[in-house]
Write an enzyme that holds these catalytic residues in place. Sequence first.
Site, PDB file in Angstrom:
ATOM      1  N   ARG A   1      -0.646  -1.079  -3.150  1.00 46.81           N
ATOM      2  CA  ARG A   1      -0.392  -2.095  -2.103  1.00 46.81           C
ATOM      3  C   ARG A   1      -1.646  -3.497  -1.471  1.00 46.81           C
ATOM      4  O   ARG A   1      -1.695  -4.544  -0.974  1.00 46.81           O
ATOM      5  CB  ARG A   1       0.535  -2.546  -0.985  1.00 46.81           C
ATOM      6  N   LYS A  57      23.242  -4.227  -9.693  1.00 47.26           N
ATOM      7  CA  LYS A  57      24.277  -5.159  -9.135  1.00 47.26           C
ATOM      8  C   LYS A  57      24.478  -6.709  -9.577  1.00 47.26           C
ATOM      9  O   LYS A  57      23.852  -7.573 -10.041  1.00 47.26           O
ATOM     10  CB  LYS A  57      24.627  -4.983  -7.932  1.00 47.26           C
ATOM     11  N   GLY A  77      10.933  -4.863  -8.153  1.00 50.32           N
ATOM     12  CA  GLY A  77      10.529  -3.120  -7.562  1.00 50.32           C
ATOM     13  C   GLY A  77      10.534  -1.922  -8.454  1.00 50.32           C
ATOM     14  O   GLY A  77      10.147  -1.650  -8.880  1.00 50.32           O
ATOM     15  N   GLY A 103      12.436  -8.700  -3.204  1.00 46.83           N
ATOM     16  CA  GLY A 103      13.825  -8.942  -2.478  1.00 46.83           C
ATOM     17  C   GLY A 103      13.253 -10.464  -2.734  1.00 46.83           C
ATOM     18  O   GLY A 103      13.691 -10.985  -3.213  1.00 46.83           O
TER      19      GLY A 103
HETATM   20  P1  AMP Z   1      18.294  -2.831  -9.051  1.00 43.26           P
HETATM   21  O1  AMP Z   1      17.670  -2.632  -8.233  1.00 43.26           O
HETATM   22  O2  AMP Z   1      20.054  -3.932  -8.975  1.00 43.26           O
HETATM   23  O3  AMP Z   1      17.240  -3.788 -10.364  1.00 43.26           O
HETATM   24  O4  AMP Z   1      19.282  -1.959  -9.951  1.00 43.26           O
HETATM   25  C1  AMP Z   1      18.126  -1.192 -10.702  1.00 43.26           C
HETATM   26  C2  AMP Z   1      18.451   0.092 -10.559  1.00 43.26           C
HETATM   27  O5  AMP Z   1      19.443   0.421 -11.896  1.00 43.26           O
HETATM   28  C3  AMP Z   1      17.743   1.649 -11.437  1.00 43.26           C
HETATM   29  O6  AMP Z   1      17.615   2.837  -9.973  1.00 43.26           O
HETATM   30  C4  AMP Z   1      17.922   1.668 -12.750  1.00 43.26           C
HETATM   31  O7  AMP Z   1      18.154   3.279 -13.039  1.00 43.26           O
HETATM   32  C5  AMP Z   1      19.529   1.256 -12.417  1.00 43.26           C
HETATM   33  N1  AMP Z   1      20.552   0.539 -13.846  1.00 43.26           N
HETATM   34  C6  AMP Z   1      19.971   0.794 -14.775  1.00 43.26           C
HETATM   35  N2  AMP Z   1      21.086   0.321 -15.838  1.00 43.26           N
HETATM   36  C7  AMP Z   1      22.382   1.315 -15.659  1.00 43.26           C
HETATM   37  C8  AMP Z   1      23.303   1.581 -16.148  1.00 43.26           C
HETATM   38  N3  AMP Z   1      23.652   0.837 -17.538  1.00 43.26           N
HETATM   39  N4  AMP Z   1      24.459   2.375 -14.585  1.00 43.26           N
HETATM   40  C9  AMP Z   1      23.766   2.184 -13.853  1.00 43.26           C
HETATM   41  N5  AMP Z   1      22.132   2.367 -13.981  1.00 43.26           N
HETATM   42  C10 AMP Z   1      21.308   1.553 -14.407  1.00 43.26           C
END
Ligand code: AMP
Length: 399
Positions: free
Chosen positions: A40, A202, A355, A378
């Site tokens: 950064r 999520k 991120g 974000g």
């Molecule tokens: P996000 O912050 O919502 O973009 O989520 C990213 C996180 O989701 C990362 O730590 C990934 O390792 C996790 N992730 C991706 N695919 C899966 C999965 N099939 N099951 C559980 N976690 C996952």
Amino acid sequence: MSGSMKKMSVRDLDVTGKRVFVRVDFNVPLDGGRVADDTRIRASLPTLQWILRKQGFPILASHLGRPKGTPNPAYTLAPVAERLRALLGSPVRFVPDCVGEEAEQASRTLVEGEALLLENLRFHAGEEKNDPRFAEKLARLADAYVNDAFGSVHRAHASVAAICTHFHPATAGLLMEREIDYLGGLLGSPARPYVAILGGAKVADKVELVKNLLPRVDAMLIGGAMAYTFLSARGVDVGTSRVEKVSLPTAAGILDAAASAGVRIHLPIDHRAAASLENPGEGEIVPGEAIPEGRMGLDIGPKTCAAFAREIATAGTVLWNGPVGLFEHPPFHLGSLAVAEAVVSSKALSVAGGGDTAAALASFSLAEKFSHVSTGGGASLEFLSGLTLPGVAALTDRS
Ligand code: AMP
């Protein structure tokens, strides 16, 4: 985003001999009082060098961590001052309070080629409260304003929002400009076909993003944990994969809306699965859409990688937000790696946001091959979701 995307830039300012307040994102990881990752800091250098070359005096301000409105040595920016000196190769003065007599005095006594770094903005409660009195104290330190902290524009905080009422124009730094250009382009008229790749954990976090993208894209490739809520909404068995029950109706609604809009939605047609998240092991390939009882999908499988790659190969524009698997645990990074490789070998304009996506690309050493990797997690999500970002709205529109 509402309003004009074109903002006044630091390049429009005559900074010679002026004190220029630059809101930077120096929210870096520290390790034992040293900067553990200076990405950064490096990202701010083009704007700082631009100001120094024009004989302006940069006054740099940032937050670091969450000190919650009181001074706390664990969150001092002093180690950043040290790293910045080394990177800039010029003197950087540091003051232990971002407002007040000492900071004002320092801002008035800088010599040519020197920059001033202020202590953590969040040592004052006024920063996160967007307090106009705190903003006024900050504004006293400078004659001109530049915001280069894209990672902070989704927050209405004093140094990115309230302070802008004191400067005309309130301008974007070079990094901010690049972010607004690339991300704004994705909401404007991107080259077709326009393919969005969405992953991550999520669904609830990404609903606004999906809704804003659906009317714009030609295809949407969905992987990661969020894919299992979509598969489940279609009645497919997903074993013990992560499913957000509350998001099932939303997911079903999105699939219907995509079908009526003629958007091609790709969900995983095979998987790399394991017994549990805690003990993923090497995983095994589940060759079909459905996942057996007691197994959870942790990455897209090879057939899905190939199907995604076919869409990506012909794309004119690709947006990627969210890893398509548990990329931190090999071999569950293979899906995200295949996606990244497909993107960089296509001719598409490629933008990655979030991120985790940036971390995955960095770990594959493929970040440089993307047209743009957003520095704001974000902030990029909110921007692409069509929300108004306080720190962008506060900048002066180019007429
Ligand atoms: P996000 O912050 O919502 O973009 O989520 C990213 C996180 O989701 C990362 O730590 C990934 O390792 C996790 N992730 C991706 N695919 C899966 C999965 N099939 N099951 C559980 N976690 C996952």
